[in-house]
Design a protein around this motif. Sequence first.
Motif, short mmCIF file in Angstrom:
data_model
loop_
_atom_site.label_atom_id
_atom_site.label_comp_id
_atom_site.label_asym_id
_atom_site.label_seq_id
_atom_site.Cartn_x
_atom_site.Cartn_y
_atom_site.Cartn_z
N ASN A 81 2.07 54.73 7.01
CA ASN A 81 0.83 55.16 6.35
C ASN A 81 0.85 54.91 4.84
O ASN A 81 0.30 55.69 4.07
CB ASN A 81 0.52 56.64 6.64
CG ASN A 81 0.42 56.92 8.13
OD1 ASN A 81 -0.17 56.15 8.86
ND2 ASN A 81 1.03 58.01 8.56
N THR A 82 1.49 53.81 4.43
CA THR A 82 1.32 53.34 3.06
C THR A 82 0.69 51.96 3.12
O THR A 82 0.86 51.21 4.08
CB THR A 82 2.65 53.26 2.28
OG1 THR A 82 3.58 52.44 3.00
CG2 THR A 82 3.24 54.63 2.06
N GLN A 139 -0.37 55.74 -0.87
CA GLN A 139 -0.09 56.55 0.31
C GLN A 139 -1.39 56.90 1.01
O GLN A 139 -2.36 57.34 0.38
CB GLN A 139 0.65 57.83 -0.08
CG GLN A 139 1.12 58.67 1.10
CD GLN A 139 2.16 57.95 1.95
OE1 GLN A 139 3.13 57.40 1.41
NE2 GLN A 139 1.99 57.96 3.26
N LEU A 140 -1.42 56.71 2.34
CA LEU A 140 -2.59 57.03 3.14
C LEU A 140 -2.29 58.19 4.07
O LEU A 140 -1.14 58.56 4.28
CB LEU A 140 -3.00 55.82 4.00
CG LEU A 140 -3.25 54.49 3.28
CD1 LEU A 140 -3.61 53.43 4.32
CD2 LEU A 140 -4.34 54.61 2.24
N THR A 141 -3.34 58.75 4.65
CA THR A 141 -3.16 59.70 5.75
C THR A 141 -3.13 58.92 7.06
O THR A 141 -3.51 57.73 7.11
CB THR A 141 -4.31 60.71 5.79
OG1 THR A 141 -5.53 60.02 6.13
CG2 THR A 141 -4.47 61.42 4.45
N GLU A 144 -6.58 57.67 7.82
CA GLU A 144 -6.99 56.53 6.99
C GLU A 144 -6.37 55.23 7.50
O GLU A 144 -7.01 54.18 7.49
CB GLU A 144 -6.60 56.79 5.54
CG GLU A 144 -7.48 57.85 4.87
CD GLU A 144 -6.92 58.33 3.55
OE1 GLU A 144 -7.70 58.97 2.79
OE2 GLU A 144 -5.72 58.11 3.27
N THR A 145 -5.12 55.31 7.96
CA THR A 145 -4.49 54.14 8.55
C THR A 145 -5.24 53.70 9.80
O THR A 145 -5.47 52.51 10.01
CB THR A 145 -3.02 54.45 8.90
OG1 THR A 145 -2.31 54.79 7.71
CG2 THR A 145 -2.35 53.25 9.56
N LEU A 182 -11.26 50.25 2.80
CA LEU A 182 -10.13 50.40 1.89
C LEU A 182 -10.61 50.84 0.50
O LEU A 182 -10.00 51.73 -0.11
CB LEU A 182 -9.38 49.07 1.79
CG LEU A 182 -8.18 49.02 0.83
CD1 LEU A 182 -7.13 50.05 1.21
CD2 LEU A 182 -7.58 47.62 0.82
N ILE A 185 -11.51 54.51 0.54
CA ILE A 185 -10.31 55.37 0.53
C ILE A 185 -9.73 55.46 -0.88
O ILE A 185 -9.40 56.54 -1.37
CB ILE A 185 -9.26 54.81 1.52
CG1 ILE A 185 -9.75 55.00 2.96
CG2 ILE A 185 -7.91 55.48 1.31
CD1 ILE A 185 -8.93 54.22 3.99
N LYS A 189 -9.45 58.77 -3.63
CA LYS A 189 -8.15 59.25 -4.11
C LYS A 189 -8.08 59.31 -5.63
O LYS A 189 -7.07 59.72 -6.20
CB LYS A 189 -7.03 58.37 -3.56
CG LYS A 189 -6.81 58.50 -2.06
CD LYS A 189 -5.67 57.60 -1.60
CE LYS A 189 -5.49 57.70 -0.09
NZ LYS A 189 -5.07 59.04 0.34
#
Length: 305
Positions: A81-82, A139-141, A144-145, A182, A185, A189
């Motif tokens: 999830n990055t 870093q994603l959740t 989000e991935t 993307l 997201i 953030k």
Amino acid sequence: MLYEYRNMSNSNIHIQNINSLIIKEIQRNDTSSVKIMELNCLPVNRLLNTPSHFDGNITILVLSGHSRISINFQEYELSANTVVLLSPSHIFRFTESSDDFRCLWLAVEKSFMNEMDPTEIIYVRTKYGVSLFNQPVVQLTENETKRLTSHTDAINNAIANNAHYYYKSMVFYTIMPFFLDLSDIIEKKNLVDNHEKMSRCQSITKTFIELLTTNYQQEHSVNFYAEAMHLTPHHLTLTVKKTTGQTVCGFIYEMLYSEARSMLTQSKLSVQEIASSLNFSDQSAFGKFFKRKSGISPLEYRKRS
């Protein structure tokens, strides 16, 4: 278990063109300007442990495992999830990957994006390309991935359907939702306004690499880059050496050598035509340069590849 590679000393870089590597080693039958693929630790460790550049944008979405990546000689830890955002101004290499490492790649050549970009995508890419240059790992959740990976089937289907009369448009309009998601997201953030401030040395090195990736085929002298940045050649050389451990000349010559290898293996241009396109004074000067780097002549390199 971590696979470690320590094959690059600070005094000797060997930059490779990732575009030719992707075509030749990873997707041999795919000549599209957009490539999407899932990689595990084996091709990553085997092919990407050398400093690499790509004339376009690469988005790497980590699905599982752990890895470490060096981007413009800054180290980053990667886990599930990055997302990694690489531009033509980034030089990168993977230094470690666990045996369960998997990642999704979306590589889009610059020529394709320049040809197909609508105004809003140009704005988004420019905005984030500048702001996230020094913070290319986000870093994603898990959700989000999943949002980003949900676009992959449509992209793959569009790329595979190369007989479509409107092929380029179909490919573009399937990758656009990926980039819009993307961008959404990233916007939420608040990374654009809060990215880490670069030091003066980092800023100079960033500008140099941006200039280099745009001009290396035609401009081979340190003076050109120093003058463009309003610096003395000595100041530029010291700063780049301090930040990366490499010399300005080393960067220039490795970019030229990388492009020469790619053109010898991926194009039908004659050696004389390659020498001319890389702005060498003549074929003999190019041949001497190439042999100093590889130990063999350009023609011999082409025969062996």
